[in-house]
Design a protein around this motif. Structure first.
Motif, short mmCIF file in Angstrom:
data_model
loop_
_atom_site.label_atom_id
_atom_site.label_comp_id
_atom_site.label_asym_id
_atom_site.label_seq_id
_atom_site.Cartn_x
_atom_site.Cartn_y
_atom_site.Cartn_z
N GLN A 57 25.48 51.57 49.98
CA GLN A 57 24.10 51.99 49.73
C GLN A 57 23.10 50.84 49.75
N THR A 58 23.50 49.67 49.24
CA THR A 58 22.54 48.58 49.11
C THR A 58 22.68 47.56 50.24
N TRP A 59 23.93 47.26 50.56
CA TRP A 59 24.14 46.23 51.58
C TRP A 59 24.23 46.83 52.98
N GLY A 60 24.19 48.14 53.08
CA GLY A 60 24.17 48.78 54.39
C GLY A 60 25.45 48.64 55.19
N VAL A 61 26.57 48.48 54.51
CA VAL A 61 27.84 48.39 55.22
C VAL A 61 28.13 49.75 55.88
N SER A 62 28.48 49.73 57.16
CA SER A 62 28.65 51.01 57.84
C SER A 62 30.10 51.33 58.14
N SER A 63 31.00 50.41 57.79
CA SER A 63 32.42 50.70 58.01
C SER A 63 33.09 50.96 56.67
N PRO A 64 33.80 52.09 56.52
CA PRO A 64 34.46 52.34 55.24
C PRO A 64 35.50 51.29 54.91
N TRP A 65 36.12 50.72 55.94
CA TRP A 65 37.14 49.69 55.69
C TRP A 65 36.53 48.46 55.05
N VAL A 66 35.34 48.06 55.54
CA VAL A 66 34.67 46.88 54.96
C VAL A 66 34.27 47.18 53.52
N ALA A 67 33.78 48.41 53.27
CA ALA A 67 33.40 48.79 51.91
C ALA A 67 34.61 48.78 50.99
N LEU A 68 35.74 49.26 51.52
CA LEU A 68 36.99 49.25 50.75
C LEU A 68 37.37 47.81 50.39
N LEU A 69 37.23 46.93 51.38
CA LEU A 69 37.58 45.52 51.18
C LEU A 69 36.68 44.90 50.11
N ILE A 70 35.39 45.25 50.16
CA ILE A 70 34.46 44.70 49.17
C ILE A 70 34.84 45.17 47.76
N GLY A 71 35.20 46.45 47.65
CA GLY A 71 35.66 46.95 46.36
C GLY A 71 36.90 46.22 45.88
N MET A 72 37.81 45.93 46.82
CA MET A 72 39.03 45.21 46.46
C MET A 72 38.73 43.80 46.00
N VAL A 73 37.81 43.14 46.70
CA VAL A 73 37.47 41.75 46.34
C VAL A 73 36.85 41.72 44.94
N ALA A 74 35.95 42.68 44.66
CA ALA A 74 35.32 42.72 43.35
C ALA A 74 36.36 42.91 42.25
N ALA A 75 37.31 43.83 42.48
CA ALA A 75 38.37 44.05 41.49
C ALA A 75 39.26 42.82 41.37
N ALA A 76 39.47 42.12 42.50
CA ALA A 76 40.29 40.92 42.46
C ALA A 76 39.62 39.82 41.64
N VAL A 77 38.29 39.75 41.72
CA VAL A 77 37.57 38.74 40.92
C VAL A 77 37.78 39.04 39.43
N ALA A 78 37.62 40.31 39.06
CA ALA A 78 37.86 40.70 37.66
C ALA A 78 39.31 40.43 37.27
N GLY A 79 40.23 40.75 38.21
CA GLY A 79 41.65 40.50 37.97
C GLY A 79 41.95 39.03 37.80
N THR A 80 41.19 38.18 38.50
CA THR A 80 41.40 36.74 38.38
C THR A 80 41.03 36.27 36.98
N LEU A 81 39.91 36.76 36.45
CA LEU A 81 39.52 36.37 35.09
C LEU A 81 40.60 36.79 34.09
N PHE A 82 41.09 38.04 34.27
CA PHE A 82 42.16 38.54 33.40
C PHE A 82 43.39 37.65 33.52
N ALA A 83 43.76 37.34 34.77
CA ALA A 83 44.98 36.57 35.01
C ALA A 83 44.88 35.16 34.42
N ILE A 84 43.70 34.56 34.55
CA ILE A 84 43.54 33.21 33.99
C ILE A 84 43.74 33.26 32.48
N ALA A 85 43.15 34.27 31.83
CA ALA A 85 43.27 34.37 30.37
C ALA A 85 44.72 34.58 29.94
N VAL A 86 45.44 35.48 30.63
CA VAL A 86 46.77 35.81 30.13
C VAL A 86 47.87 34.91 30.69
#
Lengths: 328, 360
Positions: A60-89
Motif C-alpha cells: 500500500q505504501t511502497w507500491g510493491v506490485s509483486s506478491p513475492w516481493v511483499a512476502l519477502l519484505i514481511g519475512m525480512v521484517a519478522a527476521a529483524v524482530a527475530g534477530t533481536l529475540f535471538a540476540i537476547a536469548v
C-alpha cells in the motif's frame, strides 16, 4: 445423491481448510526450526503480525506490485524482530519464555500501531491460484487440493520435504539436532551452538513472518487489528502435537484449519442448533479450534505415556535451556 | 591504570537479582519514553500528567488500588506456580472462568448477601481450579508442557464469556449492552474510601499466607525444592506429581478468586468479554518482576497497577493501547535481561602493563 452432498460438504471444508491453515503451517514450521536447535520462541503471534503489517505496508505504501516481493519484505521484517529475540536469548542467555512473551506482545503492539489507519483497505497485490493438475480435477475429489496459490504448495509440500530431508538425511541436520539435544556435546565436536541457534531462530522467525504476510496477500486480503487472532499460539501447540516433525506439522495445522472452516461453513450454511439457550453455535464453534488443538496435544502425549513410547515423541532435551560454555 | 571487567558469579544472590530486574524494567520504561519522543509525543510531560492523575488525588490512588486487586491476584497465582518453575500463562482464562462462576451464582442464588458472596467466592475459586484441571493433570502425569495448554484455554474462556454475555445470561432488560445481568451483591466498603471494597484486603492477606507457607511449612519447602531440582526432589522422597497437581490447582483457584473479587467490586457486577483487561498478562509481568517472591509481588503489583492506571490516563491523551502492549514487551525484555545481569558483577582490575595477564 446423499453421497454427493457429503462429498461436496467435505470438499468445501478441505478446500477452505487448506488456505486457512497455511498461516499455521508456516508459523509452526518456523517455531519448530528454532525449537530443534533448542530455542523456544513464544513470539509467533507477534511475528505473524509483523510479517502481515509489513507486507501490507509494502503493497500500500511502497507500491510493491509483486506478491513475492511483499512476502519477502514481511519475512525480512519478522527476521529483524527475530534477530533481536535471538540476540537476547542466545547471546545474553535471557529467559526464553519471558523474552518470547515480550516478542509476542511487542509484535502485536507494533503491528497494530502500524496498521492503525489501514483497517479494511483492500489489498490488490495478491497471489493467484495455480492448478498443477491441469484439467484432471474438474468436479473430482482432487479439486479441493489442486486450486491454491503457490505459497500453499510451498508451505505444505516443498518446505516440509526439504526440512525432513535436511534434518534426517544430512550431516548438517544431525548437527542441528545435536545442538537441540545436547549442546555441550555438539560444541565439543566443533559445531557452533551459538551460531546455529542464532541462524535457525532468525530463519524460523522469517518463515513465521511469511505466514503473516501470506494472510494479507491471499487469505484475508485486508488488514485488520490483531490479525493473528491466536494462530501464533495454535502454531506453538501444533509443534508439540507434531512431536517436532515437519510432516506432522502439516497434519496438525490442517486439523486446526478444518475446525476453523467448520465454523465458517456452519455460518455460511446457517446450521443452527439451540444450545444452552443461545440460538446459534457460533461461540461454540469459535472455541472448537482451541479445544481440538488442546486435545490434539493431549492424545499423543497420553498415548506415549501409556504405550511407553517416550523417546520419539519428546521435545529436544535442551529446549529453552540457555547454553553457556562456562557452565558446561 | 584501572579498568572494569565483568566477572561471573557462581550464584546470583536474591537481592542483587531483584535490583537488576527492577533496573531492567526501569531502563525499559525510559527507553519507551525515548521511543515515544521519537514519534513526536512528549512522553515525559505525559508521564508527569499521569503521575499527577494518580497521586494528586484520592480518586487517583483509589483508582490504582482498584486495578491492583485483579493484578495482584493473578500475579500471586503466577508467582506460586513459578516457585515450582511452572509457567501458568492461562491465568486470564482462570480469572474469567472464576468470574463466570461467580456471575452464575450471583444471579441465580437467593438468600442473605453475605452468604451469596461467600458461595460466589468458593465457586470462583473452584472454577479457576477446574479451568486449569486438564493442563494440571497433563503436566503432572503425562509431562505435557503447561505453557501452551494453559494458554489455549484463555481463548476458550473469552468465547465462553462472550457467549454468556451475548447469549444465555444476557441482560434482556438492557437491549443495548452486551453483558450479563448484574449481580445484585457487592462486597462491603472499605472504611474511609469511596470506591474500594474489603476485597482489597484479600491479596494482601493471601500474600502473607503464601509467604508464611513457603517460609515455615514442609509443603512450601518441598515446592521450592521441586522448583530447584525436580529430580533431586523425587530422590528425596517428595511426591513431585502430587505437588505439581496441588500447586497448579491452587494457582488456578487464586486466579479464579481474583475474577470474583473484580466482579464484586463496586460498579463492576456484570460480565462481558472485555472483563479481563489483560489482568493475566499484567500479573505475569508482576510475578516475573518480583522473581516469584510473594512480598515482592505486592510491591511490583502496586507499581504495575499505577502504570496500568497511568495507561488509562494516557489513552485519553491519544496514546493507543497498542503502544502500551509494546511498552509491556520492552519491560518484560528488560526484566529478562536484568535477570542475566545479576549473574555478573563489575570488578575493578589493576592493569600494570598493557598486554600482561591480570593475576587472578
Amino acid at each position: 445423491m446423499i453421497l454427493a452432498l457429503i462429498d461436496n460438504a467435505f470438499l468445501s471444508l478441505i478446500g477452505t481448510a487448506i488456505p486457512a491453515s497455511t498461516v499455521v503451517v508456516l508459523a509452526a514450521t518456523g517455531a519448530m526450526l528454532g525449537e530443534r536447535v533448542g530455542v523456544l520462541n513464544l513470539g509467533q503471534e507477534g511475528l505473524i503480525g509483523i510479517g502481515a503489517v509489513y507486507a501490507v505496508i509494502a503493497v500500500q505504501t511502497w507500491g510493491v506490485s509483486s506478491p513475492w516481493v511483499a512476502l519477502l519484505i514481511g519475512m525480512v521484517a519478522a527476521a529483524v524482530a527475530g534477530t533481536l529475540f535471538a540476540i537476547a536469548v542466545v547471546f545474553f542467555r535471557a529467559n526464553q519464555v519471558l523474552v518470547g512473551l515480550a516478542l509476542a506482545l511487542g509484535g502485536i503492539g507494533l503491528s497494530n500501531q502500524l496498521g492503525t489507519n489501514r483497517n479494511g483497505t483492500p489489498i490488490t497485490t495478491l497471489f493467484r491460484e495455480v492448478n498443477p493438475g491441469g484439467g484432471l480435477d474438474d468436479g473430482g475429489i482432487l479439486e479441493a487440493f489442486l486450486h491454491h496459490d503457490p505459497v500453499v504448495y510451498v508451505a505444505y509440500l516443498f518446505l516440509p520435504a526439504v526440512l525432513w530431508f535436511v534434518l534426517t538425511r544430512t550431516r548438517h541436520g544431525m548437527n542441528m539436532r545435536a545442538v537441540g539435544e545436547n549442546p555441550a556435546a555438539a560444541d565439543a565436536v566443533g559445531v557452533s551452538v551459538v551460531w546455529s541457534r542464532l541462524g535457525y531462530t532468525i530463519l524460523g522467525a522469517a518463515i513465521s513472518g511469511a505466514g503473516g504476510a501470506y494472510m494479507v496477500l491471499s487469505f484475508t486480503p485486508t488488514w485488520s487489528p490483531d490479525i493473528a487472532r491466536g494462530r501464533g499460539w495454535v502454531a506453538l501447540a501444533v509443534v508439540i502435537f507434531a512431536s517436532w516433525k515437519p510432516g506432522r506439522v502439516v497434519a496438525g495445522a490442517l486439523l486446526y484449519g478444518t475446525m476453523i472452516s467448520l465454523g465458517t461453513t456452519a455460518q455460511a450454511r446457517g446450521w443452527n442448533l439451540p444450545f444452552l439457550g443461545s440460538s446459534d453455535l457460533s461461540f461454540f464453534l469459535s472455541m472448537l479450534p482451541y479445544l481440538v488443538t488442546l486435545v490434539a496435544i493431549l492424545i499423543p502425549a497420553g498415548a506415549a505415556k501409556i504405550g511407553r513410547r517416550v523417546r520419539s515423541n519428546r521435545a529436544p532435551a535442551a529446549l529453552a535451556v540457555p547454553y553457556s560454555r562456562e557452565e558446561r | 591504570m584501572s579498568t572494569f571487567r565483568l566477572e561471573r558469579r557462581l550464584e546470583a544472590d536474591a537481592r542483587q537479582a531483584a535490583l537488576t530486574r527492577i533496573g531492567g524494567a526501569v531502563a525499559a520504561m525510559i527507553l519507551s519514553g525515548l521511543l515515544l519522543l521519537l514519534t513526536g509525543r512528549n512522553a515525559f510531560s505525559i508521564f508527569w500528567e499521569a503521575l499527577d492523575a494518580i497521586f494528586g488525588s484520592q480518586r487517583g490512588i483509589e483508582g490504582v488500588a482498584l486495578r491492583a486487586i485483579p493484578i495482584l491476584m493473578t500475579a500471586l497465582a503466577v508467582a506460586l506456580s513459578l516457585r515450582m518453575r511452572i509457567w501458568n500463562i492461562g491465568s486470564d482464562g482462570q480469572f474469567l472462568f472464576g468470574a463466570f462462576a461467580a456471575v452464575g451464582v450471583g444471579i441465580h442464588m437467593g438468600g442473605p448477601g453475605w452468604l451469596v458472596l461467600i458461595v460466589m467466592a468458593l465457586a470462583a475459586t473452584a472454577a479457576g481450579a477446574v479451568w486449569i484441571l486438564v493442563p494440571a493433570f497433563a503436566r503432572a502425569y503425562w509431562d505435557v508442557n503447561e505453557i501452551i495448554t494453559t494458554l489455549l484455554l484463555n481463548f476458550v474462556a473469552v468465547q465462553l464469556v462472550a457467549w454468556a454475555s451475548l447469549g444465555f445470561w444476557r441482560d434482556s432488560e438492557a437491549a443495548v449492552t452486551q453483558s450479563t445481568e448484574a449481580v445484585p451483591y457487592t462486597l462491603a466498603d472499605l472504611p474511609g474510601t469511596d470506591r474500594l471494597s474489603i476485597g482489597l484486603l484479600v491479596p494482601f492477606v493471601l500474600a502473607g499466607i503464601l509467604w508464611w507457607i513457603f517460609r515455615s511449612t514442609t509443603i512450601g519447602y518441598e515446592i521450592d525444592t521441586i522448583g530447584g531440582n525436580p529430580r533431586a526432589a523425587a530422590f528425596a522422597g517428595i511426591r513431585v506429581r502430587r505437588r505439581i497437581l496441588l500447586v497448579m490447582l491452587a494457582t488456578g483457584g487464586i486466579a479464579g478468586l481474583g475474577g470474583m473479587l473484580q466482579l464484586s467490586a463496586p460498579g463492576a457486577q456484570t460480565l462481558n468479554s472485555g472483563f479481563s483487561a489483560q489482568f493475566g498478562l499484567s500479573g505475569f509481568i508482576v510475578a516475573a518482576l518480583a522473581g516469584a517472591a510473594f512480598m515482592g509481588v505486592i510491591g511490583g503489583g502496586l507499581f504495575i497497577a499505577s502504570m496500568f492506571y497511568a495507561g488509562l490516563v494516557l489513552q485519553t491523551k491519544g496514546l493507543s493501547v497498542y503502544i502500551i502492549f509494546g511498552i509491556y514487551g520492552l519491560i518484560l525484555t528488560g526484566i529478562a535481561l536484568g535477570e542475566v545481569a545479576a549473574r555478573y558483577r563489575l570488578v575493578r582490575t589493576q592493569e600494570a602493563v598493557a598486554g600482561e595477564a591480570v593475576p587472578a
